[in-house]
Design a protein around this motif. Structure first.
Motif, PDB file in Angstrom:
ATOM      1  N   ARG B  30       0.760  -1.112   0.073  1.00 12.62           N
ATOM      2  CA  ARG B  30      -0.087  -0.175  -0.037  1.00 12.62           C
ATOM      3  C   ARG B  30       0.895   1.283  -0.016  1.00 12.62           C
ATOM      4  O   ARG B  30       0.354   2.409  -0.156  1.00 12.62           O
ATOM      5  N   SER B  31       2.016   1.044   0.111  1.00 20.93           N
ATOM      6  CA  SER B  31       2.976   2.318   0.201  1.00 20.93           C
ATOM      7  C   SER B  31       3.887   2.378  -1.154  1.00 20.93           C
ATOM      8  O   SER B  31       4.406   1.413  -1.487  1.00 20.93           O
ATOM      9  N   VAL B  32       3.703   3.493  -1.613  1.00 21.87           N
ATOM     10  CA  VAL B  32       4.633   3.816  -2.818  1.00 21.87           C
ATOM     11  C   VAL B  32       5.431   5.058  -2.682  1.00 21.87           C
ATOM     12  O   VAL B  32       4.830   6.118  -2.466  1.00 21.87           O
ATOM     13  N   SER B  33       6.711   5.004  -3.085  1.00 19.72           N
ATOM     14  CA  SER B  33       7.595   6.106  -2.969  1.00 19.72           C
ATOM     15  C   SER B  33       8.119   6.302  -4.319  1.00 19.72           C
ATOM     16  O   SER B  33       8.403   5.401  -4.995  1.00 19.72           O
ATOM     17  N   PHE B  50       0.372   6.494   0.840  1.00 17.48           N
ATOM     18  CA  PHE B  50      -0.159   5.296   1.430  1.00 17.48           C
ATOM     19  C   PHE B  50      -1.641   5.576   1.579  1.00 17.48           C
ATOM     20  O   PHE B  50      -2.101   6.598   2.107  1.00 17.48           O
ATOM     21  N   SER B  51      -2.417   4.639   1.141  1.00 14.96           N
ATOM     22  CA  SER B  51      -3.830   4.685   0.996  1.00 14.96           C
ATOM     23  C   SER B  51      -4.232   5.853   0.443  1.00 14.96           C
ATOM     24  O   SER B  51      -5.170   6.678   1.013  1.00 14.96           O
ATOM     25  N   GLU B  52      -3.775   6.350  -0.503  1.00 13.11           N
ATOM     26  CA  GLU B  52      -4.222   7.593  -1.370  1.00 13.11           C
ATOM     27  C   GLU B  52      -3.775   8.679  -0.631  1.00 13.11           C
ATOM     28  O   GLU B  52      -4.261   9.956  -1.149  1.00 13.11           O
ATOM     29  N   THR B  53      -2.838   8.898   0.347  1.00 19.84           N
ATOM     30  CA  THR B  53      -2.666   9.793   1.038  1.00 19.84           C
ATOM     31  C   THR B  53      -1.009  10.109   1.245  1.00 19.84           C
ATOM     32  O   THR B  53      -0.225   9.210   1.115  1.00 19.84           O
ATOM     33  N   GLN B  54      -0.729  11.429   0.715  1.00 16.17           N
ATOM     34  CA  GLN B  54       0.938  11.671   0.821  1.00 16.17           C
ATOM     35  C   GLN B  54       1.282  11.934   2.171  1.00 16.17           C
ATOM     36  O   GLN B  54       0.722  12.840   2.939  1.00 16.17           O
ATOM     37  N   ARG B  55       1.974  10.907   2.655  1.00 18.55           N
ATOM     38  CA  ARG B  55       2.332  10.975   3.952  1.00 18.55           C
ATOM     39  C   ARG B  55       3.815  11.895   4.107  1.00 18.55           C
ATOM     40  O   ARG B  55       4.090  12.314   5.483  1.00 18.55           O
ATOM     41  N   ASN B  56       4.498  11.907   3.334  1.00 17.26           N
ATOM     42  CA  ASN B  56       6.077  12.789   3.359  1.00 17.26           C
ATOM     43  C   ASN B  56       6.286  13.019   1.934  1.00 17.26           C
ATOM     44  O   ASN B  56       6.034  12.763   0.781  1.00 17.26           O
ATOM     45  N   LYS B  57       6.952  14.216   1.896  1.00 18.74           N
ATOM     46  CA  LYS B  57       7.596  14.758   0.728  1.00 18.74           C
ATOM     47  C   LYS B  57       8.981  15.260   0.880  1.00 18.74           C
ATOM     48  O   LYS B  57       9.377  15.499   1.864  1.00 18.74           O
ATOM     49  N   GLN B  68      -2.179   8.687  -5.694  1.00 19.37           N
ATOM     50  CA  GLN B  68      -2.154   7.288  -5.628  1.00 19.37           C
ATOM     51  C   GLN B  68      -3.620   6.997  -5.662  1.00 19.37           C
ATOM     52  O   GLN B  68      -4.431   7.477  -5.026  1.00 19.37           O
ATOM     53  N   PHE B  69      -3.963   5.940  -6.357  1.00 19.92           N
ATOM     54  CA  PHE B  69      -5.339   5.906  -6.566  1.00 19.92           C
ATOM     55  C   PHE B  69      -5.636   4.345  -5.614  1.00 19.92           C
ATOM     56  O   PHE B  69      -4.972   3.891  -4.768  1.00 19.92           O
ATOM     57  N   SER B  70      -6.900   3.887  -5.562  1.00 21.20           N
ATOM     58  CA  SER B  70      -7.514   3.178  -4.490  1.00 21.20           C
ATOM     59  C   SER B  70      -6.907   1.744  -4.831  1.00 21.20           C
ATOM     60  O   SER B  70      -6.773   0.983  -3.818  1.00 21.20           O
ATOM     61  N   ASN B  71      -6.373   1.270  -5.840  1.00 17.06           N
ATOM     62  CA  ASN B  71      -5.691  -0.002  -6.132  1.00 17.06           C
ATOM     63  C   ASN B  71      -4.237   0.194  -5.929  1.00 17.06           C
ATOM     64  O   ASN B  71      -3.641  -0.864  -6.319  1.00 17.06           O
ATOM     65  N   SER B  72      -3.717   1.433  -5.385  1.00 19.68           N
ATOM     66  CA  SER B  72      -2.331   1.626  -4.795  1.00 19.68           C
ATOM     67  C   SER B  72      -1.587   1.870  -6.101  1.00 19.68           C
ATOM     68  O   SER B  72      -0.311   2.405  -5.919  1.00 19.68           O
ATOM     69  N   ARG B  73      -1.973   1.888  -7.232  1.00 16.79           N
ATOM     70  CA  ARG B  73      -1.127   2.456  -8.273  1.00 16.79           C
ATOM     71  C   ARG B  73      -0.997   3.889  -8.302  1.00 16.79           C
ATOM     72  O   ARG B  73      -1.915   4.588  -7.582  1.00 16.79           O
TER      73      ARG B  73
END
Lengths: 112, 112
Positions: B30-33, B50-57, B68-73
């Motif tokens: 679920r996490s994409v960097s 993560f789960s469509e939310t940007q957690r850090n930049k 990020q989309f709901s399918n984690s892409r």
């Protein structure tokens, strides 16, 4: 801000010798330290990692040591082989999480 | 289990144009960097989702954005391209953003 310094930038060793790569991180609350290997034209791949509650970890010819007081961690490769030739990146996950900071990389040459 | 995939693999654009890159993570991650890799700068962190939310930049200008989309892409977009944006853009997926990351093959962007 967060920073990871890596040395040396280039390392050349004879086959069978050991190689050591050293990194220093700035955020004392960092708790996860992975090492990635990137062969020419390929994607980085994890080779070993260590968490802050452990001082040393080994996996066959590869070992990582962590000194939290000095904020240093090192990669040790013993009995190097030509296929160990690659770029190695150290990294640290700062306390805020979700943001892996990479060192600039070490290009390792293993001469046969 | 299929690995991380990125499309397109190569892109050539001219200054001022915009570009969208795509990343499909490993199933269940679920996490994409996103990272920018250049010869002199190593791997520079762009952002993490993560789960469509940007957690850090990271420290990149606002021309760099992602989602990020709901399918984690995940996709990243660079607007008003500059010559200095030429680089290899890597995405990496992980279960939760706190451990091993699995990298995609990258998209090589050339800005003319």
């Amino acid at each position: 801000g967060e920073n990871v310094e890596q040395h040396p930038s280039t390392l050349s060793v004879q086959e069978g010798d050991s190689a050591v790569i050293k990194c220093t991180y700035s955020d004392s609350a960092s708790n996860y330290f992975p090492w990635y290997k990137q062969e020419l034209g390929k994607r980085p791949q994890l080779i070993i990692d260590i968490r802050s509650n452990v001082g040393e970890k080994k996996d066959q010819r590869i070992a990582v040591t962590l000194n939290k007081t000095a904020k240093h961690f090192s990669l040790h490769i013993t009995e190097t082989q030509p296929e160990d030739s690659a770029v190695y990146f150290c990294a640290a996950l700062p306390s805020g999480g979700f943001k892996t900071i990479f060192g600039a990389g070490t290009r390792l040459f293993v001469k046969a | 289990k299929a690995g991380v995939t990125q499309t397109p693999r190569y892109l050539i654009k001219t200054r001022g144009q915009q570009v969208t890159l795509s990343c499909s993570p490993i199933s269940g991650h679920r996490s994409v960097s996103w990272y920018q890799q250049t010869p002199g700068q190593g791997l520079q962190f762009l952002f993490e989702y993560f789960s469509e939310t940007q957690r850090n930049k990271g420290n990149f200008p606002g021309r760099f954005s992602g989602r990020q989309f709901s399918n984690s892409r995940s996709e990243m977009n660079v607007s008003t391209l500059e010559l200095g944006d030429s680089a290899l853009y890597l995405c990496a997926s992980s279960l939760d953003g706190l451990a091993e990351q699995f990298f995609g093959p990258g998209t090589r962007l050339t800005v003319l």
